[in-house]
Scaffold this motif. Structure first.
Motif: not given
Length: 445
Positions: A134-143, A216-217, A222-225
């Motif tokens: 998802n980082l390579m796809r340019g996703s936002g916080p949810a991704g 990474l998990m 943290l991004l889930v928060e």
């Protein structure tokens, strides 16, 4: 802690708050991970019915053999087995990997019933791979938050109880239990992005950071928060703008564009629909919201759509093709007539006051759908009026106008859904239209 059926049951109880579902549905590919999940679930003391769902994408010559293995594996465990075969368009713009995923989840979506829990076998390494992908796809916080442990899904819930379980623990369980599983050769095809990350990128990262999967998990957690905070903000904005299904365009416009996209993404999720890609959210904000007032634009993606009518936005499941206007259905007193998927059912109910003349009903009615040019007189002292004009004045949603059931006595239109009765065919003690499971047909205010 090594993984076993007791650990799985503890995880499931924690995810459901101890309230068991109607059924456990397992997304069962027949591969290592889903085989371990299904075997461990069938080995627990929980007596909730278990159903294995196998999706045959028909992309490999051996896919039928894989389906047979999946069925035999499930049968040996005493588990109900369902197979669904899907077809993929080779010209799909999103790519084969994404198209297969979309088709798979659409099939699951159609099988999940009220209070079911669909279980997916994603584990710790899958979460790490997903974050990088998802980082390579340019996703936002949810991704970047990666794969959620639990989320609404259709009429039930989607749970991923193996998140946090390492791939080594899963392999160890399979070895101890002497499980057999399917080895899909496409899993070694580095043309697929996830395979490239799994086979090339992650091993290289582990040579430098041995605990990279777990790190990474942790980042994903943290991004889930952050994602949760954005979701809470979206919930506040949705309540201020209307509801998940219908929102005031004027109020949505008052929000900055990032909050508009955040609101729309959450509204779709709350409706239990497939989450739109970022390109569709930008299209809604830049084109649909800004369209002129008399326009009726729509932004679609597989399984869902966002429409605009007058000053409101509507989030809804993708509509089936409009009914054939020449199609007819018979209807008599006591009948419960199915109008088709998403359109509900119709019946006639005797009313103590004014309703359709019993003599008319006694001779039998026919249900048609709109072909154009229909007229009706709805006021005793009024004139006959075109349905088109009546729909406009009543602010009937344009995309529903061709989906409203029209009741005919012979060649005479006597009722339009539960909206209007013909003034020429009304009697005291007559029948009214009871529309069950009725979809939204009017613009709310």
């Amino acid at each position: 802690m090594a993984f076993d059926s007791d650990v799985l049951l503890e995880r499931l109880q924690a995810l459901t708050g101890g309230v068991g579902p109607a059924r456990w549905l397992v997304a069962f590919s027949g591969g290592l991970d889903s085989s371990v999940l299904l075997h461990a679930l069938a080995s627990t003391s929980d007596r909730t019915p278990v159903v294995a769902i196998h999706i045959d994408h028909r992309l490999h010559p051996d896919s039928a053999t894989w389906s047979q293995h999946a069925e035999a594996f499930s049968t040996a465990l005493g588990v109900e087995f369902i197979v669904r075969r899907v077809s993929l368009d080779p010209r799909m713009p999103q790519g084969l990997e994404a198209a297969a995923r979309d088709a798979r989840y659409q099939a699951f979506y159609e099988l999940v019933e009220d209070d079911d829990c669909l279980l997916s076998a994603h584990h710790e390494s899958d979460q790490a791979e997903t974050l990088l992908l998802n980082l390579m796809r340019g996703s936002g916080p949810a991704g970047l938050a990666g794969i959620g442990v639990t989320q609404p899904f259709g009429h039930g819930q989607l749970l991923r109880p193996l998140l946090g379980v390492s791939s080594d623990d899963i392999a160890a369980y399979a070895s101890v239990e002497e499980l057999t599983w399917i080895e899909d050769p496409s899993n070694t095809d580095d043309r697929f992005d996830r395979n490239f990350i799994r086979r090339e990128v992650m091993p290289l990262l582990r040579t430098r950071w041995s605990a990279v999967d777990n790190r990474l998990m942790q980042s994903s957690s943290l991004l889930v928060e952050s994602s949760q905070l954005l979701r809470d903000l979206a919930d506040i904005d949705i309540e201020a703008c209307g509801s998940s299904h219908s929102m005031s365009l004027e109020r949505v416009r008052q929000l900055p564009e990032p909050r508009q996209r955040n609101l729309l993404r959450r509204a779709v999720q709350r409706c239990g629909l497939p989450i739109p890609p970022a390109t569709r959210l930008y299209e809604v904000v830049t084109a649909l919201i800004s369209a002129r007032r008399d326009a009726q634009p729509v932004v679609r993606w597989p399984g869902a759509e966002i429409r605009r009518y007058l000053d409101r936005l509507f989030v809804q499941a993708a509509l089936d093709p409009r009914p054939d206007g020449s199609e007819t259905r018979s209807m008599a007193e006591g009948d419960l007539v199915d109008l088709g998927r998403g359109l509900g059912r119709l019946r006639l109910v005797r009313h103590g006051r004014e309703g359709l003349d019993p003599d008319i009903v006694g001779n039998g009615l026919k249900i048609h759908f709109r072909q154009g040019g229909e007229s009706l007189r709805i006021a005793p002292d009024g004139s006959t009026r075109k349905l088109k004009k009546l729909f406009q004045e009543a602010e009937v949603l344009p995309w529903m106008r061709d989906r409203l059931p029209l009741l005919y006595a012979g060649d005479t239109l006597v009722a339009v859904a539960d909206l209007w009765l013909s003034a020429d065919h009304i009697a005291i003690g007559g029948f009214v239209i009871d529309w069950q499971e009725k979809p939204a047909i009017k613009c709310p205010h």
